[in-house]
Motif scaffolding. Structure first.
Motif, PDB file in Angstrom:
ATOM      1  N   ALA A 199       9.284  -3.803  -1.132  1.00  0.00           N
ATOM      2  CA  ALA A 199       8.169  -3.201  -0.407  1.00  0.00           C
ATOM      3  C   ALA A 199       7.306  -4.275   0.257  1.00  0.00           C
ATOM      4  CB  ALA A 199       7.328  -2.347  -1.351  1.00  0.00           C
ATOM      5  N   ILE A 200       6.422  -3.829   1.135  1.00  0.00           N
ATOM      6  CA  ILE A 200       5.545  -4.711   1.902  1.00  0.00           C
ATOM      7  C   ILE A 200       4.136  -4.610   1.339  1.00  0.00           C
ATOM      8  CG2 ILE A 200       4.517  -5.099   4.181  1.00  0.00           C
ATOM      9  CD1 ILE A 200       7.196  -3.714   5.246  1.00  0.00           C
ATOM     10  N   LEU A 239      14.227  -7.874  -1.098  1.00  0.00           N
ATOM     11  CA  LEU A 239      13.420  -8.256   0.060  1.00  0.00           C
ATOM     12  C   LEU A 239      14.003  -9.494   0.724  1.00  0.00           C
ATOM     13  CD1 LEU A 239      10.850  -7.759   1.726  1.00  0.00           C
ATOM     14  CD2 LEU A 239       9.621  -9.224   0.118  1.00  0.00           C
ATOM     15  N   PRO A 240      14.650  -9.332   1.879  1.00  0.00           N
ATOM     16  CA  PRO A 240      15.171 -10.503   2.591  1.00  0.00           C
ATOM     17  C   PRO A 240      14.050 -11.489   2.912  1.00  0.00           C
ATOM     18  CG  PRO A 240      16.076  -8.475   3.502  1.00  0.00           C
ATOM     19  CD  PRO A 240      14.981  -8.069   2.557  1.00  0.00           C
ATOM     20  N   THR A 241      14.340 -12.770   2.810  1.00  0.00           N
ATOM     21  CA  THR A 241      13.290 -13.787   2.934  1.00  0.00           C
ATOM     22  C   THR A 241      12.783 -13.972   4.349  1.00  0.00           C
ATOM     23  OG1 THR A 241      15.011 -15.477   3.106  1.00  0.00           O
ATOM     24  CG2 THR A 241      14.060 -15.083   0.924  1.00  0.00           C
ATOM     25  N   ASP A 242      13.489 -13.425   5.348  1.00  0.00           N
ATOM     26  CA  ASP A 242      13.024 -13.576   6.722  1.00  0.00           C
ATOM     27  C   ASP A 242      12.536 -12.261   7.321  1.00  0.00           C
ATOM     28  OD1 ASP A 242      15.473 -12.382   6.855  1.00  0.00           O
ATOM     29  OD2 ASP A 242      16.378 -13.826   8.235  1.00  0.00           O
ATOM     30  N   GLN A 243      12.321 -11.243   6.478  1.00  0.00           N
ATOM     31  CA  GLN A 243      11.749  -9.984   6.939  1.00  0.00           C
ATOM     32  C   GLN A 243      10.336  -9.828   6.395  1.00  0.00           C
ATOM     33  OE1 GLN A 243      14.242  -6.540   6.311  1.00  0.00           O
ATOM     34  NE2 GLN A 243      16.070  -7.563   7.094  1.00  0.00           N
ATOM     35  N   MET A 244       9.566  -8.932   7.025  1.00  0.00           N
ATOM     36  CA  MET A 244       8.159  -8.786   6.660  1.00  0.00           C
ATOM     37  C   MET A 244       7.993  -8.508   5.176  1.00  0.00           C
ATOM     38  SD  MET A 244       5.108  -6.377   8.236  1.00  0.00           S
ATOM     39  CE  MET A 244       6.099  -4.884   8.275  1.00  0.00           C
ATOM     40  N   CYS A 265       6.713 -13.324   6.346  1.00  0.00           N
ATOM     41  CA  CYS A 265       7.881 -13.177   5.489  1.00  0.00           C
ATOM     42  C   CYS A 265       7.777 -14.138   4.303  1.00  0.00           C
ATOM     43  CB  CYS A 265       9.169 -13.435   6.279  1.00  0.00           C
ATOM     44  SG  CYS A 265       9.334 -15.113   6.926  1.00  0.00           S
ATOM     45  N   LEU A 266       8.685 -14.000   3.346  1.00  0.00           N
ATOM     46  CA  LEU A 266       8.675 -14.895   2.190  1.00  0.00           C
ATOM     47  C   LEU A 266       8.883 -16.343   2.609  1.00  0.00           C
ATOM     48  CD1 LEU A 266      10.698 -12.829  -0.459  1.00  0.00           C
ATOM     49  CD2 LEU A 266       8.219 -13.153  -0.328  1.00  0.00           C
ATOM     50  N   ASN A 267       9.677 -16.570   3.644  1.00  0.00           N
ATOM     51  CA  ASN A 267       9.916 -17.948   4.079  1.00  0.00           C
ATOM     52  C   ASN A 267       8.650 -18.607   4.613  1.00  0.00           C
ATOM     53  OD1 ASN A 267      12.584 -18.781   3.503  1.00  0.00           O
ATOM     54  ND2 ASN A 267      13.401 -17.497   5.133  1.00  0.00           N
TER      55      ASN A 267
END
Length: 552
Positions: free
Chosen positions: A105-106, A192-197, A216-218
């Motif tokens: 989730a965001i 949660l992909p590391t390059d998505q919000m 994003c996580l990155n």
């Protein structure tokens, strides 16, 4: 893709190739600390309304996150759903944020000062599915406000209340079951992909409605790595987070940074200087961050007899230029190095003065670029500005946001990835920058951006107001306060009390209210009709020496 458009995929490849995007989650670092130091103190949560803080080991924090993540799944919260969190600096904020990441989730952090006016727009725009609020904070009933908004927000399925009662209370909704949703295996990305919000944070609107900045996580991880490296932070540190978690200073440069490095993180929900320095002294705090107002308050508290925080080494100071006299005083009285930082919601921690040069540089610069970040100063024609020459500041790099939520029409980057900050600055011969004015129309009051455009629009709702312009004027503690210059309609009158009543009627956060009203015959304008606010700012400078509630 057009040659004149920013290539986000190429940017991501470049950040990975250079090692600034590491494709690792905060959950992974949390599990590493749990595996090696389960009984280490992870979180100390101080609340102004309670005598003793709550203390959680890393093992206990991890279990709370696992239970909350399982509960989120039961509520139907999953990938790309938005969870809005309007909490003070309470331990529940950390738990829900890490649990949200685990289920994909965001997280949408919201300031507790927001009222119906701000929240109704933000929650609708974000399509919030779950809202978490306190029952009461500073005497205000947040649950009542949230319940009143819910019928107008068809996407808002759940309102969960910290200190609430019944099934919708935080404890009942998230912590009453026995089910756990554990983390992914170390090295696996998870939901949660590391390059998505991962985080949606609203900026204060200056030319329209607030914009939703996507990180994003990155980009968040790049911020943690860069700050941790520049400050030489590690698991032996104890960090006080007194800046609100609804801001990136508290959220990214405080909470996420501390949990990433396995430090002990201390939350203070209401900044009270004497209590704050006592916490620093009692808990052995080594690092903290916030606006210059915190520093002035700390000095006054210690001068009046509060204990000196003896282990506190470094203070990250952001939000506005730091008065040189204050830096000298803090070092002299607290033996503390103040490290100036410049950043934005969009670019997180962009430039920083390292501790080794804080005494020399923090009073006259806002730091040099952090690892993975580049800045440049250009003239209005786009050519490079010379050393010491004032120009427009641009930034790019690993900590940049992904863009603005639901605003595909707004491309924040040029083809080379540069972001136009709207700030004016100059650079010295060592690459340190100094912010020197703003093109964008904001007021920074105590580190909080006042949404000038929004407040001006509300001012026009008063029947006495023909035209108005709001500018900042200097304040020794808060940095700036807001002054409304007003042209009246014929036969009308207006004073500060009437403006405050208007703000209260529209349920605007008090920190955004104008604190001075000046009645003028006309507003200075350029030939094309645009109000020349720089002239008003020059006039308003004199108000720093006069009572702030005065009226013209």
């Amino acid at each position: 893709m057009s040659e004149n458009r920013f290539d986000s995929a190429a940017h991501a490849r470049s950040m990975r190739d250079q090692g600034f995007w590491v494709d690792r989650s905060f959950d992974e670092f949390l599990q590493l600390t749990i595996s090696t130091s389960p009984e280490k103190l992870a979180l100390i949560a101080d609340r102004a309304d309670r005598a003793e803080p709550r203390r959680f080991t890393y093992a206990e924090l991890g279990d709370l996150i696992s239970r909350t993540a399982a509960a989120l799944r039961r509520l139907g919260i999953g990938p790309r759903d938005v969870i809005s969190v309007q909490l003070p600096n309470w331990w529940e904020f950390a738990v829900i944020s890490l649990a949200a990441f685990r289920v994909g989730a965001i997280v949408n952090p919201l300031m507790p000062i927001f009222r119906e006016h701000e929240l109704s727009y933000m929650l609708e725009f974000a399509e919030t599915k779950l809202l978490i609020v306190p029952k009461l904070f500073r005497g205000f009933d947040h649950e009542d406000m949230a319940r009143s908004l819910q019928p107008k927000l068809p996407k808002l399925q759940h309102v969960i209340v910290v200190d609430g009662e019944g099934a919708s209370s935080f404890d009942q909704a998230f912590l009453s079951g026995n089910e756990r949703l554990g983390p992914p295996a170390v090295g696996e990305i998870g939901a949660l992909p590391t390059d998505q919000m991962a985080v949606l944070m609203f900026t204060s609107g200056t030319t329209g409605s607030p914009k939703g900045v996507m990180h994003c996580l990155n980009s968040l991880m790049a911020c943690s790595i860069a700050l941790g490296g520049r400050f030489h932070l590690g698991a032996s540190d104890t960090m006080l987070v007194c800046s609100p978690l609804g801001h990136m200073t508290g959220f990214a440069a405080g909470m996420l940074l501390g949990l990433k490095i396995g430090a002990t993180v201390v939350f203070q929900d209401v900044w009270e200087p004497k209590r704050g320095v006592a916490i620093m002294a009692n808990e052995g705090v080594t690092y903290s961050a916030g606006a210059a107002t915190f520093l002035a308050d700390m000095c006054e508290a210690v001068a009046s007899g509060s204990p000196k925080p003896g282990r506190l080494r470094n203070f990250l100071c952001a939000g506005a230029p730091i008065p040189p006299a204050l830096i000298d005083r803090v070092y002299r009285e607290l033996d503390l190095k103040v490290c100036s930082l410049w950043g934005m919601t969009e670019s997180l921690s962009s430039t920083l003065t390292e501790p080794e040069r804080a005494l020399e540089k923090s009073s006259k610069t806002d730091g040099r670029p952090l690892e993975g970040v580049a800045v440049k100063v250009i003239r209005m024609d786009g050519s490079p500005a010379a050393v010491g020459e004032k120009g427009l500041l641009k930034v790019r790099g690993a900590q940049m946001c992904l863009g603005y939520y639901k605003r595909e029409d707004m491309e924040p980057f040029d083809a080379e990835g540069w972001f136009d900050t709207g700030d004016m600055a100059y650079m010295d011969d060592e690459g340190y920058i100094r912010i020197d004015g703003r093109i964008k129309d904001i007021i920074i009051r105590g580190g909080e951006n006042v949404p000038v455009f929004d407040i001006e629009n509300l001012m026009f709702k008063h029947p006495a107001v023909l035209s108005t312009a709001i500018v900042g004027y200097p304040d020794p503690r808060l940095g700036e306060r807001a002054c409304a210059f007003v042209v009246l309609r014929p036969g009308q009158t207006l004073d500060l009390a009437a403006v405050q009543a208007l703000m209260a009627e529209h349920k605007v956060a008090k920190q955004y209210w104008p604190e001075r009203v000046e009645i003028v015959a006309d507003l200075p304008k350029a030939p094309a009709g645009k109000i020349q606010k720089y002239q008003l700012r020059e006039i308003a400078k004199a108000f720093a020496e006069t009572p702030r509630a005065a009226n013209g």
